[in-house]
Design a protein around this motif. Structure first.
Motif, PDB file in Angstrom:
ATOM      1  N   ALA A 188      84.065  71.232  63.660  1.00  0.00           N
ATOM      2  CA  ALA A 188      84.988  70.914  64.767  1.00  0.00           C
ATOM      3  C   ALA A 188      86.375  71.440  64.438  1.00  0.00           C
ATOM      4  N   THR A 189      87.094  71.888  65.469  1.00  0.00           N
ATOM      5  CA  THR A 189      88.445  72.395  65.198  1.00  0.00           C
ATOM      6  C   THR A 189      89.388  71.222  64.975  1.00  0.00           C
ATOM      7  N   GLY A 190      90.334  71.407  64.091  1.00  0.00           N
ATOM      8  CA  GLY A 190      91.367  70.405  63.843  1.00  0.00           C
ATOM      9  C   GLY A 190      90.930  69.297  62.906  1.00  0.00           C
ATOM     10  N   ILE A 191      89.739  69.424  62.303  1.00  0.00           N
ATOM     11  CA  ILE A 191      89.288  68.381  61.376  1.00  0.00           C
ATOM     12  C   ILE A 191      89.118  68.980  59.986  1.00  0.00           C
ATOM     13  N   SER A 192      89.736  68.297  59.031  1.00  0.00           N
ATOM     14  CA  SER A 192      89.539  68.689  57.640  1.00  0.00           C
ATOM     15  C   SER A 192      88.631  67.609  57.029  1.00  0.00           C
ATOM     16  N   LEU A 193      87.449  68.029  56.553  1.00  0.00           N
ATOM     17  CA  LEU A 193      86.393  67.068  56.204  1.00  0.00           C
ATOM     18  C   LEU A 193      86.132  67.006  54.705  1.00  0.00           C
ATOM     19  N   ALA A 194      86.001  65.757  54.207  1.00  0.00           N
ATOM     20  CA  ALA A 194      85.488  65.535  52.848  1.00  0.00           C
ATOM     21  C   ALA A 194      84.214  64.710  52.988  1.00  0.00           C
ATOM     22  N   VAL A 195      83.200  65.001  52.174  1.00  0.00           N
ATOM     23  CA  VAL A 195      81.946  64.237  52.260  1.00  0.00           C
ATOM     24  C   VAL A 195      81.599  63.645  50.903  1.00  0.00           C
ATOM     25  N   TRP A 196      80.902  62.502  50.966  1.00  0.00           N
ATOM     26  CA  TRP A 196      80.357  61.896  49.749  1.00  0.00           C
ATOM     27  C   TRP A 196      78.959  61.391  50.066  1.00  0.00           C
ATOM     28  N   ASN A 197      78.045  61.558  49.114  1.00  0.00           N
ATOM     29  CA  ASN A 197      76.706  60.987  49.241  1.00  0.00           C
ATOM     30  C   ASN A 197      76.292  60.433  47.886  1.00  0.00           C
ATOM     31  N   ARG A 198      75.553  59.304  47.926  1.00  0.00           N
ATOM     32  CA  ARG A 198      75.127  58.651  46.669  1.00  0.00           C
ATOM     33  C   ARG A 198      74.361  59.626  45.778  1.00  0.00           C
ATOM     34  N   THR A 199      73.382  60.345  46.356  1.00  0.00           N
ATOM     35  CA  THR A 199      72.671  61.389  45.608  1.00  0.00           C
ATOM     36  C   THR A 199      73.509  62.660  45.727  1.00  0.00           C
ATOM     37  N   ALA A 200      74.167  63.018  44.610  1.00  0.00           N
ATOM     38  CA  ALA A 200      75.206  64.052  44.662  1.00  0.00           C
ATOM     39  C   ALA A 200      74.676  65.417  45.119  1.00  0.00           C
ATOM     40  N   ASP A 201      73.419  65.736  44.762  1.00  0.00           N
ATOM     41  CA  ASP A 201      72.848  67.044  45.142  1.00  0.00           C
ATOM     42  C   ASP A 201      72.929  67.288  46.644  1.00  0.00           C
ATOM     43  N   ARG A 202      72.699  66.199  47.401  1.00  0.00           N
ATOM     44  CA  ARG A 202      72.683  66.353  48.868  1.00  0.00           C
ATOM     45  C   ARG A 202      74.078  66.681  49.395  1.00  0.00           C
ATOM     46  N   ALA A 203      75.102  66.080  48.772  1.00  0.00           N
ATOM     47  CA  ALA A 203      76.472  66.391  49.186  1.00  0.00           C
ATOM     48  C   ALA A 203      76.808  67.825  48.800  1.00  0.00           C
ATOM     49  N   ALA A 204      76.359  68.232  47.608  1.00  0.00           N
ATOM     50  CA  ALA A 204      76.649  69.600  47.146  1.00  0.00           C
ATOM     51  C   ALA A 204      76.020  70.624  48.086  1.00  0.00           C
ATOM     52  N   SER A 205      74.769  70.379  48.499  1.00  0.00           N
ATOM     53  CA  SER A 205      74.117  71.352  49.388  1.00  0.00           C
ATOM     54  C   SER A 205      74.797  71.352  50.762  1.00  0.00           C
ATOM     55  N   PHE A 206      75.272  70.177  51.198  1.00  0.00           N
ATOM     56  CA  PHE A 206      76.029  70.121  52.464  1.00  0.00           C
ATOM     57  C   PHE A 206      77.299  70.962  52.346  1.00  0.00           C
ATOM     58  N   GLY A 207      77.993  70.805  51.223  1.00  0.00           N
ATOM     59  CA  GLY A 207      79.236  71.552  51.017  1.00  0.00           C
ATOM     60  C   GLY A 207      78.999  73.056  51.050  1.00  0.00           C
TER      61      GLY A 207
END
Ligand code: NDP
Length: 299
Positions: A25-44
């Protein structure tokens, strides 16, 4: 919209595509966290968001923190401690909880955040993983309307119909009743189609008629044609979660002293189905239990 910093915690079956909408989305700066870190890394890697190492690391500096976990106590558990949301979120920011939660826990969370000047909305969603991918979710919101006005542009990244339902807990209560209706429809459609198949009426014919008649539902129009008749049974929404939702609806009805034998029975049926099918099964797989009892496949 004015630029916003958003943290998204919980990249599960529905959280991940919701967060993906925010990442693009335009105008959004996003940070993500997930308990299982691999899933957050693949999202990133896939979507280019900042991957945080802890919930606090994601929430620090965020205007809006969005949570999407199985149950409300998972959200409550992130509040305390030096690395908790209460210590890291700034006054004037908001926590938007998209968990299909329970009203009592949401009210407790809201009260604790309010002591620090942090807004809270219970904002469960409906529309499934495909609705999340397309950004067409229905979002049912409980809490202060002024907080909703502030965060609406963010919710619009994944929500199409965004409805203010009442005070904190109203979104959770409405979502639980919606899902109790879904559960009743899935279960009763399976029973009816199994009986018809045994009586010699093919499920395809039965659904063709039902879907042009008064008994139709999302189960008969979409879930059974796409998932049961094809035997695909994709895993998009765990029966464990629907069990939890119908249990919440049964509790809401009991608390309000509304006689609700059908919702109470459906809660019991889905509790049994959850025990039988296990943690990973999809909700539509309850049809397999009915097929086994009937000695008849729904074909
Ligand atoms: P999933 O089980 O697919 O994912 C759950 C997410 O929560 C995962 O990211 C999981 O992390 C994380 N999680 C689980 N327990 C904890 C915990 N104790 N602390 C921190 N993180 C935790 O669930 P869904 O994404 O399907 O559902 C999330 C919510 O949305 C539920 O309340 C559900 O009822 C609701 N919902 C789901 C829909 C769907 O179609 N799937 C539709 C509408 C609402 P990890 O990766 O480590 O397991």
């Amino acid at each position: 919209m004015a630029s916003r910093t958003v943290a998204f915690l919980g990249l599960g079956a529905i959280g991940r595509p919701m967060a993906a909408r925010l990442a693009h989305a335009t105008g959004i700066s996003l940070a993500v966290w997930n308990r299982t870190a691999d899933r957050a890394a693949s999202f990133g890697r896939e979507h280019g968001a900042r991957v945080a190492s802890t919930p606090a690391d994601a929430a620090r500096g965020a205007d809006v923190v969005i949570t999407c976990f199985p149950v409300s106590p998972d959200v409550e558990a992130l509040l305390d401690g030096t690395d908790g949301l209460l210590a890291t979120m700034a006054s004037g920011t908001a926590l938007v909880d998209c968990t299909s939660g329970d009203p009592a826990t949401s009210r407790r969370i809201a009260a604790r955040l309010a002591e620090r000047g942090i807004g809270f909305l219970d904002a469960p969603v409906s529309g499934g993983t495909s609705g999340a991918e397309q950004g067409t979710l229905t979002v049912m919101v409980g809490g202060d309307a002024a907080v909703l006005d502030r965060v609406k542009p963010v919710i619009e990244a994944f929500g199409k119909k965004i409805v203010h339902c009442g005070p904190v807990g109203a979104g959770d209560a409405l979502k639980s009743v919606n899902n109790a209706l879904l559960a009743v429809n899935v279960w009763s459609t399976a029973e009816g189609l199994a009986a018809l198949a045994k009586a010699g009426v093919r499920a395809e014919v039965a659904l063709d008629v039902i879907n042009a008649s008064s008994g139709r539902s999302n189960a008969s129009m979409n879930l059974f044609p796409e998932r049961v008749l094809t035997r695909a049974f994709p895993r998009t929404f765990r029966v464990a979660l629907l069990d939890k939702d119908v249990g919440i609806a049964a509790g809401v009805a009991r608390e309000q002293k509304v006689p609700s034998p059908l919702i109470q029975l459906t809660a019991e049926l889905f509790r049994m189905a959850h025990m039988e099918l296990g943690e990973e099964a999809d909700h539509v797989e309850v049809a397999k239990i009915i097929e086994r009892w009937a000695g008849q496949e729904i074909t």
